[in-house]
Motif scaffolding. Structure first.
Motif, PDB file in Angstrom:
ATOM      1  N   THR A 169       0.853  -1.183   0.000  1.00 31.07           N
ATOM      2  CA  THR A 169       0.000   0.000   0.000  1.00 31.07           C
ATOM      3  C   THR A 169       0.888   1.232   0.000  1.00 31.07           C
TER       4      THR A 169
ATOM      5  N   LYS B 248       2.323   4.957   0.475  1.00 25.57           N
ATOM      6  CA  LYS B 248       2.224   5.995   1.500  1.00 25.57           C
ATOM      7  C   LYS B 248       2.710   7.356   0.998  1.00 25.57           C
TER       8      LYS B 248
ATOM      9  N   ALA C  99      -2.404   5.893  -0.754  1.00 28.23           N
ATOM     10  CA  ALA C  99      -3.001   4.632  -0.316  1.00 28.23           C
ATOM     11  C   ALA C  99      -3.344   3.693  -1.467  1.00 28.23           C
TER      12      ALA C  99
END
Length: 407
Positions: free
Chosen positions: A343, A345, A386
């Protein structure tokens, strides 16, 4: 000297994300705040339901949870303490951290079997005080931050063997004695002793002469003024052996308001340092990569506090900000089929050199040669917050491993 099996890495937790970070990266125990009575009002996110969830998760991994109850409550707050203690009991909290002697007595009244740790705010600097708290029923004392290793060793030698000693070993220092400060309350009406410190010690200051209104003079010859009250951060990673030999049982990391990345990296560093010490106490030496880890989070200039005597260079006058050299760019969700699934960031690109920190082993560096979005389309940049994505690699890392990049 502390027995090996009594050495504890204690990590700060401000929310569930940081709880998982602390547990994933090796904390033996965590400390956190409820919705009241804690010294970090900004990170008081654990209501009764979430506190129960946190305790269940920690206990499922064989870890302990300590709940802060270390403010100085006023009359209108003390009436709510019974419910707070009952919620802690129901959640399965392993210990409560208290400062105020009245709060201490009420915890004993409402939860006679609850383990109590005396907060550093109590300012324990001698064995007589430590013994009195033990006689009152304390299981552990968190010593004042202003003690030397010799003073800690004497306290350990002159207190019962089953009284545990906890010390802060890493994180922000306070210019006031063990956090007893009125500066914030006087300047901006935010009480540091009730978890609302505005950290005015980090501000820049000038002098003003009373007959020359609005003419400001720097305390030093610098147009930016001086950060005369600003303390450095503490770092005792390289001195785990000396702390253990002095009798410290619990090695406490400061930072309940810090990020999950900070919690992961610093907990991991002290976990690995502790394991190295336990494996061979007589020849304690850290590899360079581990020493470097504490510099890969946002931090102020480091010092060793008062442990080696009165600190000659514990203040930092240049600015009140942090040093930050690395960004977290992704977190690993899993690895399979020659891919690292993660994921995003922060933005990063194909061709960037990244570094993966996992709870196992040392950090691993490699260059991103191919990456894909969640629909398996080849991409050159990961620039959506995200976003789910993957990186081509035969390397495998545990879930929640951190992918970071030097700024």
């Amino acid at each position: 000297m502390t027995e090996n099996n009594l050495l504890e890495v204690l990590a700060p937790v401000g929310d569930m994300e940081r709880l998982y970070a602390a547990l994933d990266f090796g904390a033996d125990a965590v400390y956190l705040g409820g919705t009241a009575f804690g010294m970090r009002a900004a990170s008081a996110s654990f209501d009764a339901e979430l506190l129960k969830k946190a305790c269940d998760e920690a206990h499922s991994r064989g870890k302990r949870v300590y709940l802060t109850c270390n403010t100085l409550p006023h009359n209108d707050e003390i009436v709510h303490l019974e419910q707070f203690v009952n919620d802690a009991l129901a959640a399965g909290v392993d210990a409560m951290i208290a400062n105020d002697i009245g709060v201490f007595s009420l915890i004993k009244k409402y939860a006679p079997d609850m383990e109590i740790h005396v907060s550093t705010q109590a300012g324990i600097v001698n064995y007589v005080t430590a013994n009195e708290f033990y006689n009152m029923g304390a299981k552990r004392v968190v010593l004042a931050r202003e003690l030397s290793l010799e003073e800690i060793a004497e306290i350990k030698a002159k207190t019962p063997k089953d009284l545990e000693i906890e010390c802060f070993v890493h994180g922000a220092m306070c210019v006031s004695f063990s956090g007893r400060c009125l500066l914030s309350q006087y300047l901006v009406n935010r009480d540091a002793n009730r978890g609302e410190c505005a950290q005015p010690c980090r501000w820049g200051y000038h002098l003003m002469e009373e007959k020359r209104t609005n003419e400001f003079y720097p305390v030093f010859e610098d147009e930016k003024g001086t950060y005369i009250l600003n303390a450095k951060d503490m770092c005792m990673l390289n001195h785990i052996d000396k702390l253990a030999e002095a009798g410290v049982n619990s090695f406490k990391i400061e930072g309940r308001a810090k990020s999950s990345y900070y919690v992961s990296v610093i907990t991991n560093a002290y976990r690995k340092a502790m394991d190295i010490y336990k494996s061979d106490p007589e020849h304690f030496e850290l590899p360079q990569w581990l020493k470097d880890e504490v510099f890969k989070v946002s931090h102020r200039a480091y010092c060793t506090g008062f442990f080696f005597g009165h600190p000659k260079e514990s203040q930092y006058y240049e600015n009140g900000g942090y040093i930050r050299e690395y960004d977290v760019v992704a977190v690993v969700d899993g690895c399979s089929g020659g891919r690292i699934y993660c994921t995003q960031k922060n933005k990063f690109n194909k061709g960037d050199e990244i570094e993966v920190l996992s709870p196992v082993g040392s950090p691993v560096k490699f260059t991103v040669e191919e990456m894909f979005d969640e629909y398996d389309n080849s991409i050159d940049t990961a620039n959506h917050a995200a976003m789910k994505m993957s990186i081509r690699s035969d390397l495998t890392f545990p879930e929640h491993s951190i992918i970071r990049m030097k700024k």
